[in-house]
Design an enzyme around this catalytic site. Structure first.
Site, PDB file in Angstrom:
ATOM      1  N   LYS A  70       0.851  -1.194   0.011  1.00  0.00           N
ATOM      2  CA  LYS A  70       0.082   0.149  -0.016  1.00  0.00           C
ATOM      3  C   LYS A  70       0.961   1.163  -0.143  1.00  0.00           C
ATOM      4  O   LYS A  70       1.770   1.267   0.338  1.00  0.00           O
ATOM      5  CB  LYS A  70      -1.072  -0.017   1.238  1.00  0.00           C
ATOM      6  CG  LYS A  70      -1.792  -1.103   1.150  1.00  0.00           C
ATOM      7  CD  LYS A  70      -3.108  -1.260   2.302  1.00  0.00           C
ATOM      8  CE  LYS A  70      -3.848  -2.197   2.214  1.00  0.00           C
ATOM      9  NZ  LYS A  70      -5.121  -1.985   3.066  1.00  0.00           N
TER      10      LYS A  70
ATOM     11  N   TYR B  18     -12.613  -1.428  -3.696  1.00  0.00           N
ATOM     12  CA  TYR B  18     -13.205  -1.472  -2.383  1.00  0.00           C
ATOM     13  C   TYR B  18     -14.562  -1.467  -2.382  1.00  0.00           C
ATOM     14  O   TYR B  18     -15.128  -1.488  -1.363  1.00  0.00           O
ATOM     15  CB  TYR B  18     -12.447  -0.549  -1.502  1.00  0.00           C
ATOM     16  CG  TYR B  18     -11.000  -0.880  -1.227  1.00  0.00           C
ATOM     17  CD1 TYR B  18     -10.788  -1.997  -0.445  1.00  0.00           C
ATOM     18  CD2 TYR B  18      -9.920  -0.194  -1.590  1.00  0.00           C
ATOM     19  CE1 TYR B  18      -9.666  -2.372   0.127  1.00  0.00           C
ATOM     20  CE2 TYR B  18      -8.857  -0.722  -1.260  1.00  0.00           C
ATOM     21  CZ  TYR B  18      -8.383  -1.916  -0.585  1.00  0.00           C
ATOM     22  OH  TYR B  18      -7.172  -1.964   0.218  1.00  0.00           O
TER      23      TYR B  18
ATOM     24  N   PHE C 176     -15.496   3.860   6.970  1.00  0.00           N
ATOM     25  CA  PHE C 176     -14.124   4.408   6.512  1.00  0.00           C
ATOM     26  C   PHE C 176     -13.921   4.260   4.842  1.00  0.00           C
ATOM     27  O   PHE C 176     -12.694   4.485   4.300  1.00  0.00           O
ATOM     28  CB  PHE C 176     -13.057   3.277   7.257  1.00  0.00           C
ATOM     29  CG  PHE C 176     -13.121   1.687   6.806  1.00  0.00           C
ATOM     30  CD1 PHE C 176     -12.841   1.446   5.593  1.00  0.00           C
ATOM     31  CD2 PHE C 176     -13.888   0.926   7.738  1.00  0.00           C
ATOM     32  CE1 PHE C 176     -12.889  -0.285   5.154  1.00  0.00           C
ATOM     33  CE2 PHE C 176     -14.219  -0.528   7.295  1.00  0.00           C
ATOM     34  CZ  PHE C 176     -13.854  -0.985   6.281  1.00  0.00           C
TER      35      PHE C 176
ATOM     36  N   ARG D 137      -2.532 -14.568   4.624  1.00  0.00           N
ATOM     37  CA  ARG D 137      -3.288 -13.580   5.824  1.00  0.00           C
ATOM     38  C   ARG D 137      -2.509 -13.701   6.982  1.00  0.00           C
ATOM     39  O   ARG D 137      -2.344 -12.761   7.959  1.00  0.00           O
ATOM     40  CB  ARG D 137      -4.701 -14.144   5.962  1.00  0.00           C
ATOM     41  CG  ARG D 137      -5.602 -13.796   4.710  1.00  0.00           C
ATOM     42  CD  ARG D 137      -6.088 -12.435   4.369  1.00  0.00           C
ATOM     43  NE  ARG D 137      -6.757 -11.712   5.569  1.00  0.00           N
ATOM     44  CZ  ARG D 137      -7.218 -10.856   5.459  1.00  0.00           C
ATOM     45  NH1 ARG D 137      -7.481 -10.165   4.595  1.00  0.00           N
ATOM     46  NH2 ARG D 137      -7.859 -10.204   6.704  1.00  0.00           N
TER      47      ARG D 137
ATOM     48  N   ASN E 188      -1.900   0.439   6.627  1.00  0.00           N
ATOM     49  CA  ASN E 188      -1.643  -0.994   7.142  1.00  0.00           C
ATOM     50  C   ASN E 188      -0.749  -1.767   6.171  1.00  0.00           C
ATOM     51  O   ASN E 188      -0.582  -2.747   6.252  1.00  0.00           O
ATOM     52  CB  ASN E 188      -2.579  -1.683   7.666  1.00  0.00           C
ATOM     53  CG  ASN E 188      -4.029  -2.247   6.792  1.00  0.00           C
ATOM     54  OD1 ASN E 188      -3.547  -1.704   5.502  1.00  0.00           O
ATOM     55  ND2 ASN E 188      -4.905  -2.842   7.099  1.00  0.00           N
TER      56      ASN E 188
ATOM     57  N   HIS F 143      -2.113  -5.582   1.653  1.00  0.00           N
ATOM     58  CA  HIS F 143      -3.791  -6.013   1.099  1.00  0.00           C
ATOM     59  C   HIS F 143      -3.225  -7.695   1.173  1.00  0.00           C
ATOM     60  O   HIS F 143      -2.382  -8.037   0.828  1.00  0.00           O
ATOM     61  CB  HIS F 143      -4.104  -5.489  -0.058  1.00  0.00           C
ATOM     62  CG  HIS F 143      -5.302  -6.323  -0.502  1.00  0.00           C
ATOM     63  ND1 HIS F 143      -6.667  -6.110   0.282  1.00  0.00           N
ATOM     64  CD2 HIS F 143      -5.553  -7.284  -1.342  1.00  0.00           C
ATOM     65  CE1 HIS F 143      -7.464  -7.084  -0.438  1.00  0.00           C
ATOM     66  NE2 HIS F 143      -6.989  -7.661  -1.231  1.00  0.00           N
TER      67      HIS F 143
ATOM     68  N   GLU G  69      -9.503 -10.181  -7.734  1.00  0.00           N
ATOM     69  CA  GLU G  69      -8.736  -8.899  -7.308  1.00  0.00           C
ATOM     70  C   GLU G  69      -7.402  -9.084  -8.339  1.00  0.00           C
ATOM     71  O   GLU G  69      -7.075  -7.995  -8.769  1.00  0.00           O
ATOM     72  CB  GLU G  69      -8.371  -9.064  -5.873  1.00  0.00           C
ATOM     73  CG  GLU G  69      -9.475  -8.748  -4.873  1.00  0.00           C
ATOM     74  CD  GLU G  69      -9.513  -8.977  -3.556  1.00  0.00           C
ATOM     75  OE1 GLU G  69     -10.241  -8.588  -2.743  1.00  0.00           O
ATOM     76  OE2 GLU G  69      -8.153  -9.241  -3.259  1.00  0.00           O
TER      77      GLU G  69
HETATM   78  N1  UDP Z   1      -9.767  -0.135   7.081  1.00  0.00           N
HETATM   79  C1  UDP Z   1      -9.873   0.865   7.689  1.00  0.00           C
HETATM   80  N2  UDP Z   1     -10.595   1.148   8.922  1.00  0.00           N
HETATM   81  C2  UDP Z   1     -11.065  -0.054   9.364  1.00  0.00           C
HETATM   82  C3  UDP Z   1     -11.164  -1.119   8.890  1.00  0.00           C
HETATM   83  C4  UDP Z   1     -10.202  -1.318   7.607  1.00  0.00           C
HETATM   84  O1  UDP Z   1      -9.367   1.960   7.268  1.00  0.00           O
HETATM   85  O2  UDP Z   1     -11.877   0.160  10.571  1.00  0.00           O
HETATM   86  C5  UDP Z   1      -9.010  -0.284   5.817  1.00  0.00           C
HETATM   87  C6  UDP Z   1      -7.654  -0.899   6.050  1.00  0.00           C
HETATM   88  O3  UDP Z   1      -6.874  -0.366   4.979  1.00  0.00           O
HETATM   89  C7  UDP Z   1      -8.082  -2.434   5.434  1.00  0.00           C
HETATM   90  C8  UDP Z   1      -9.204  -2.295   4.424  1.00  0.00           C
HETATM   91  O4  UDP Z   1      -9.776  -1.181   4.877  1.00  0.00           O
HETATM   92  O5  UDP Z   1      -6.838  -3.130   5.043  1.00  0.00           O
HETATM   93  C9  UDP Z   1      -9.855  -3.474   3.947  1.00  0.00           C
HETATM   94  O6  UDP Z   1     -10.725  -3.708   5.311  1.00  0.00           O
HETATM   95  P1  UDP Z   1     -10.731  -5.284   5.585  1.00  0.00           P
HETATM   96  O7  UDP Z   1     -11.622  -5.381   6.798  1.00  0.00           O
HETATM   97  O8  UDP Z   1     -11.198  -5.940   4.340  1.00  0.00           O
HETATM   98  O9  UDP Z   1      -9.247  -5.536   6.205  1.00  0.00           O
HETATM   99  P2  UDP Z   1      -8.072  -6.741   5.685  1.00  0.00           P
HETATM  100  O10 UDP Z   1      -8.923  -7.567   4.799  1.00  0.00           O
HETATM  101  O11 UDP Z   1      -7.284  -5.672   4.749  1.00  0.00           O
HETATM  102  O12 UDP Z   1      -7.272  -7.106   6.892  1.00  0.00           O
HETATM  103 MG    MG Z   2     -10.365  -7.560   3.262  1.00  0.00          MG
END
Ligand code: UDP
Ligand code: MG
Length: 139
Positions: A11, A51, A59, A87, A114, A117, A128
């Site tokens: 990212k 997304y 968010f 993961r 974070n 992805h 994706e």
């Molecule tokens: N995200 C955020 N706030 C939140 C949860 C998620 O900004 O409370 C962002 C973060 O960058 C995350 C992405 O949205 O990686 C997608 O969220 P998801 O729940 O799919 O998390 P991931 O699968 O990436 O762990």
């Molecule tokens: Mg996700």
């Protein structure tokens, strides 16, 4: 059926911080083969499409703006049990909850920025990956 492939992208925060190489090294040392890779930057509209599943979440707007704020490094990766193992390698969404030694624990700046992805299912990995790469670009 499991395809043994997952989709990832480094990212904007991690690319800007100069952590691309360190993260790719962790990915390769964990046994993933890079099948496709490039550097690109999303527009807010493209990030919004990527997304789309999160469009009702609070968010979403911030996330699309952040994800289009700088270059990213999308990749398709191959390994047995790729989705689940990847993961585990990246850790929890919120770096505060991520296990020691995970990519997010080491490199993430916040729950939003974070670092990386990782697809959450084989089905989404295929969707994706195809969003960023055509089949001819995959080795
Ligand atoms: N995200 C955020 N706030 C939140 C949860 C998620 O900004 O409370 C962002 C973060 O960058 C995350 C992405 O949205 O990686 C997608 O969220 P998801 O729940 O799919 O998390 P991931 O699968 O990436 O762990
Ligand atoms: Mg996700």
């Amino acid at each position: 059926m499991a395809t043994n492939r997952t989709y990832t992208m480094i990212k904007p925060d991690a690319v800007a911080a100069g952590n691309t190489g360190a993260i790719i090294k962790m990915i390769e040392e964990a046994g993933f083969r890079i099948v496709a890779m490039k550097m690109t930057q999303m527009t807010p509209d493209i990030a919004g499409k990527f997304y789309e599943v999160h469009k009702e979440r609070p968010f979403y707007a911030d996330l699309c703006s952040y994800m289009s704020s700088g270059p990213i490094v999308p990749m398709i990766l191959e390994k047995e049990n790729a989705v689940e193992d990847f993961r585990k390698l990246i850790g929890a969404t919120n770096p505060a909850d991520a296990a020691p030694g995970t990519v997010r624990k080491l490199f993430a700046k916040s729950i939003e920025a974070n670092a990386i992805h990782g697809s959450d299912s084989d089905e989404n990995a295929a969707i994706e990956g195809a969003f960023f790469f055509s089949s001819v670009e995959q080795n």
